[in-house]
Design a protein around this motif. Structure first.
Motif, PDB file in Angstrom:
ATOM      1  N   LEU A 179      48.060 -49.402  27.292  1.00 36.83           N
ATOM      2  CA  LEU A 179      46.323 -49.216  27.278  1.00 36.83           C
ATOM      3  C   LEU A 179      47.021 -47.562  26.664  1.00 36.83           C
ATOM      4  N   ILE A 180      46.676 -47.670  25.222  1.00 33.89           N
ATOM      5  CA  ILE A 180      46.533 -46.424  24.467  1.00 33.89           C
ATOM      6  C   ILE A 180      44.870 -45.507  24.305  1.00 33.89           C
ATOM      7  N   ASP A 181      45.019 -44.613  25.893  1.00 30.67           N
ATOM      8  CA  ASP A 181      43.699 -44.120  25.370  1.00 30.67           C
ATOM      9  C   ASP A 181      44.029 -43.334  26.329  1.00 30.67           C
ATOM     10  N   SER A 182      42.788 -41.564  26.195  1.00 36.20           N
ATOM     11  CA  SER A 182      43.218 -40.580  26.673  1.00 36.20           C
ATOM     12  C   SER A 182      42.517 -40.564  27.791  1.00 36.20           C
ATOM     13  N   THR A 183      41.464 -41.657  27.825  1.00 30.67           N
ATOM     14  CA  THR A 183      40.218 -41.789  28.946  1.00 30.67           C
ATOM     15  C   THR A 183      41.344 -41.256  29.965  1.00 30.67           C
ATOM     16  N   PRO A 184      40.337 -39.728  30.693  1.00 31.78           N
ATOM     17  CA  PRO A 184      40.898 -40.009  32.571  1.00 31.78           C
ATOM     18  C   PRO A 184      40.715 -40.958  33.526  1.00 31.78           C
ATOM     19  N   LEU A 185      41.979 -41.347  34.426  1.00 31.97           N
ATOM     20  CA  LEU A 185      42.164 -42.252  35.336  1.00 31.97           C
ATOM     21  C   LEU A 185      40.885 -43.160  35.882  1.00 31.97           C
ATOM     22  N   LEU A 186      40.531 -41.749  36.659  1.00 31.01           N
ATOM     23  CA  LEU A 186      39.195 -42.461  37.765  1.00 31.01           C
ATOM     24  C   LEU A 186      38.563 -43.297  36.408  1.00 31.01           C
ATOM     25  N   THR A 187      37.741 -42.003  34.840  1.00 30.23           N
ATOM     26  CA  THR A 187      37.114 -42.551  34.517  1.00 30.23           C
ATOM     27  C   THR A 187      37.100 -44.277  34.153  1.00 30.23           C
ATOM     28  N   GLN A 188      38.671 -44.446  33.296  1.00 24.32           N
ATOM     29  CA  GLN A 188      38.994 -46.013  33.300  1.00 24.32           C
ATOM     30  C   GLN A 188      38.628 -46.570  34.717  1.00 24.32           C
ATOM     31  N   TRP A 189      38.566 -47.146  35.837  1.00 24.94           N
ATOM     32  CA  TRP A 189      38.481 -47.557  36.215  1.00 24.94           C
ATOM     33  C   TRP A 189      37.101 -47.888  36.687  1.00 24.94           C
ATOM     34  N   MET A 190      36.565 -46.370  36.298  1.00 24.17           N
ATOM     35  CA  MET A 190      34.718 -46.973  36.907  1.00 24.17           C
ATOM     36  C   MET A 190      34.832 -47.995  35.638  1.00 24.17           C
ATOM     37  N   TYR A 191      35.031 -47.997  34.299  1.00 27.74           N
ATOM     38  CA  TYR A 191      34.267 -48.148  32.538  1.00 27.74           C
ATOM     39  C   TYR A 191      34.543 -50.164  33.564  1.00 27.74           C
ATOM     40  N   GLY A 192      35.963 -49.789  34.143  1.00 23.60           N
ATOM     41  CA  GLY A 192      36.480 -51.587  34.854  1.00 23.60           C
ATOM     42  C   GLY A 192      35.601 -51.952  35.833  1.00 23.60           C
ATOM     43  N   ALA A 193      34.909 -51.567  36.450  1.00 22.23           N
ATOM     44  CA  ALA A 193      34.192 -51.707  37.493  1.00 22.23           C
ATOM     45  C   ALA A 193      32.800 -52.388  37.003  1.00 22.23           C
ATOM     46  N   PHE A 194      32.642 -51.125  36.421  1.00 26.38           N
ATOM     47  CA  PHE A 194      31.191 -51.861  35.625  1.00 26.38           C
ATOM     48  C   PHE A 194      30.885 -52.126  34.758  1.00 26.38           C
ATOM     49  N   ASN A 195      32.374 -52.820  34.194  1.00 27.27           N
ATOM     50  CA  ASN A 195      31.840 -53.493  32.686  1.00 27.27           C
ATOM     51  C   ASN A 195      32.396 -55.321  33.646  1.00 27.27           C
ATOM     52  N   LYS A 237      48.724 -34.154  27.437  1.00 32.22           N
ATOM     53  CA  LYS A 237      48.968 -33.778  26.333  1.00 32.22           C
ATOM     54  C   LYS A 237      47.569 -33.542  24.951  1.00 32.22           C
ATOM     55  N   ALA A 238      46.772 -35.279  25.062  1.00 30.44           N
ATOM     56  CA  ALA A 238      45.832 -35.484  24.417  1.00 30.44           C
ATOM     57  C   ALA A 238      44.963 -34.827  24.992  1.00 30.44           C
ATOM     58  N   ASN A 239      44.413 -34.760  25.837  1.00 29.25           N
ATOM     59  CA  ASN A 239      43.638 -33.867  26.373  1.00 29.25           C
ATOM     60  C   ASN A 239      43.418 -32.961  26.060  1.00 29.25           C
ATOM     61  N   LEU A 240      44.689 -31.933  26.607  1.00 20.74           N
ATOM     62  CA  LEU A 240      44.599 -30.717  25.835  1.00 20.74           C
ATOM     63  C   LEU A 240      44.926 -30.299  24.362  1.00 20.74           C
ATOM     64  N   PHE A 241      44.922 -31.104  23.957  1.00 19.20           N
ATOM     65  CA  PHE A 241      45.424 -30.444  22.133  1.00 19.20           C
ATOM     66  C   PHE A 241      44.576 -32.236  21.225  1.00 19.20           C
ATOM     67  N   ALA A 242      44.207 -32.833  21.333  1.00 20.69           N
ATOM     68  CA  ALA A 242      43.765 -34.344  20.641  1.00 20.69           C
ATOM     69  C   ALA A 242      42.684 -33.282  20.207  1.00 20.69           C
ATOM     70  N   ASP A 243      41.562 -33.334  19.081  1.00 18.90           N
ATOM     71  CA  ASP A 243      41.239 -33.270  19.001  1.00 18.90           C
ATOM     72  C   ASP A 243      39.349 -33.926  18.587  1.00 18.90           C
ATOM     73  N   GLU A 244      38.527 -32.587  18.983  1.00 16.41           N
ATOM     74  CA  GLU A 244      37.603 -33.157  19.788  1.00 16.41           C
ATOM     75  C   GLU A 244      36.419 -33.651  19.027  1.00 16.41           C
ATOM     76  N   ARG A 245      35.756 -34.594  19.226  1.00 12.74           N
ATOM     77  CA  ARG A 245      35.308 -35.646  18.478  1.00 12.74           C
ATOM     78  C   ARG A 245      33.295 -35.197  18.635  1.00 12.74           C
ATOM     79  N   VAL A 246      33.017 -34.469  17.739  1.00 11.64           N
ATOM     80  CA  VAL A 246      31.470 -34.205  18.101  1.00 11.64           C
ATOM     81  C   VAL A 246      30.832 -34.993  17.472  1.00 11.64           C
ATOM     82  N   PHE A 247      29.278 -35.544  18.749  1.00  9.93           N
ATOM     83  CA  PHE A 247      28.434 -36.418  18.544  1.00  9.93           C
ATOM     84  C   PHE A 247      27.617 -35.843  17.781  1.00  9.93           C
ATOM     85  N   GLN A 248      27.210 -34.992  18.793  1.00 10.69           N
ATOM     86  CA  GLN A 248      26.043 -33.581  18.067  1.00 10.69           C
ATOM     87  C   GLN A 248      26.300 -32.712  17.236  1.00 10.69           C
TER      88      GLN A 248
END
Length: 455
Positions: free
Chosen positions: A45-61, A223-234
């Protein structure tokens, strides 16, 4: 029960007038589904979402699927328990001159600044770990005696928070300042705190090292969380309008506390510690990769703490009650006005997932771009989840590592439809000719050949 009923009443607009799923919620759908399918984070799974959050998403899904109302209800319950926990912590630590649940009430009211706050995201999980850390730090300030286990626990909680939202690393440095200023923390004990914080990360790194997959973890998480671009939703204007009432009351509280409140030395130190925590929350807004109203959540506990001191300093309870009513009405009013686009260039348009093309429904698709809206009515094929992370793979098709990644991902699951607005997919046909035989192109969309079928 009274607090729960109050919270439900003031948050009713979230359930009655929700503008629709946000981009962050769509991401939770995508990641949660792939986790439940058994894909390994950062390897498949190529995604920078932190591990605990990924597990939480799996549980709520697994619990709620993509039912937005049920997810908001569960988020409301989680925030309610956090509010109750805040009140108990402040009571047990004797933070005020009297026993009160006003901090819990204020926390619930602050959570109503925007519908986005009451949603299942990693911020919700990370804020829970922050509250556990605050309790342990308060204990250190209160007793002023060496308690190494409590100090290590504080570090572990903050480490877990950073494995839910990586930018919460900032609160680790805030905690170091608080321990240095208000506790008798020797260099050895500060080192224990650092070890506690590092322990969750060390375990994570060790696990991926044993699997010889540490490079995937380093590239797609750290590396992704340190250097990837910020996504501004607001934009900043929207956040300032939503926060205008809390900011006004914070200013009033700040200038009135010193002359109107008589605190013990211990309570004064708690007040200063929470002010440092508040500053850390403001700094965090400049480093978060996903700027949105829920990013304000770490500010709510210290704000509740400071505003409660102000309300308790008012001698006449009637005036205090008037302030609470003004605070409540002000938050609900600003939230309503922003939601209905009353202010110029302020609103939720950048956060809400717009309707995608109705021609694609219930397909396994892959999007080679940053418009994820088709995933609302379709499922992600392969583990290419976050475009900001995997776009370099498709932009550099001559690198052997990238060819191998694409080949491995298509071996996991072949998309029925590939949306390719920038014509990136064709460059891989030279190295993976079997893919060219399996797909045909119409416009900027590839469709799998019916003869081959979908794997």
């Amino acid at each position: 029960m009274g607090l729960l009923i109050l919270f439900f009443i003031v948050s009713l607009p979230v359930f009655l007038f929700s503008p629709g799923p946000t981009w962050q919620e769509l991401n939770s759908f995508i990641v949660g589904e792939k986790i439940n399918q058994g894909l390994r984070p950062y390897v498949e799974l190529i995604d920078s979402t932190p591990l605990l959050t990924q597990w939480m998403y799996g549980a709520f899904n697994w619990i709620s699927g993509q039912n937005i109302t049920l997810r908001h209800s569960l988020a409301l319950l989680i925030l309610f328990f956090q509010a109750g926990y805040i009140g108990l912590v402040f009571i047990n630590r004797k933070a005020y001159t009297e026993t009160t649940y006003i901090p819990s009430v204020l926390f619930c009211l602050l959570c109503c600044v925007s519908f986005d706050v009451i949603s299942i995201t990693g911020t919700l999980l990370a804020s829970g770990f922050l509250l556990l850390a605050v309790n342990s730090i308060f204990r250190e300030i209160e007793f002023r005696e060496p308690n190494d286990s409590s100090l290590v626990k504080s570090g572990v909680y903050l480490g877990l928070a950073s494995l839910a939202v990586f930018s919460y690393v900032i609160f680790f440095f805030a905690a170091i300042l608080i321990l240095a200023f208000f506790t008798r923390s020797s260099l050895r004990r500060q080192f224990l705190f650092v070890i506690g914080f590092s322990l969750p990360h060390a375990l994570l790194l060790s696990y991926y090292y044993l699997l010889d997959q540490q490079s995937d973890l380093l590239n797609y998480f750290y590396k992704a969380n340190l250097f990837a671009d910020e996504r501004v939703f607001q934009n900043t204007k929207t956040l300032l309008i939503l926060s205008s009432v809390p900011i006004a009351y914070f200013a009033i509280s700040f200038f009135s506390l010193n002359r109107a409140t008589r605190l013990t030395n211990y309570q004064s130190q708690l007040l200063q510690a929470m002010f440092i925590w508040l500053l850390a929350g403001v700094v965090h807004l400049f480093f978060t990769r996903s700027l949105r109203p829920q990013s304000l959540l770490p500010l709510f506990p210290p704000l509740s703490f400071l505003l409660t001191h102000f309300l308790l300093s008012i001698n006449r309870k009637r005036f205090a009650e008037i302030h609470i009513w003004v605070f409540t009405i002000g938050i609900l009013l600003t939230s309503y006005l922003v939601r209905n686009n009353f202010f110029f260039e302020a609103g939720y348009s950048g956060m809400i997932v717009k309707e995608s093309s109705p021609t694609l429904v219930d397909k396994r698709i892959l999007i080679l771009g940053d418009d994820y809206s088709p995933y609302m009515k379709n499922q992600l094929a392969t583990g290419f989840s976050e475009w900001a992370i995997y776009k370099k793979v498709f932009e550099e098709p001559d690198y052997y590592e990238n060819i191998l990644i694409v080949n491995n991902q298509f071996a996991l699951e072949k998309p029925e439809v590939i949306i390719d607005p920038n014509n990136l997919f064709a460059a891989f046909f030279r190295h993976l000719p079997e893919l060219e035989k399996q797909y045909h192109k119409k416009g900027n969309v590839y469709y799998i050949n019916e003869v081959n079928g979908a794997n």
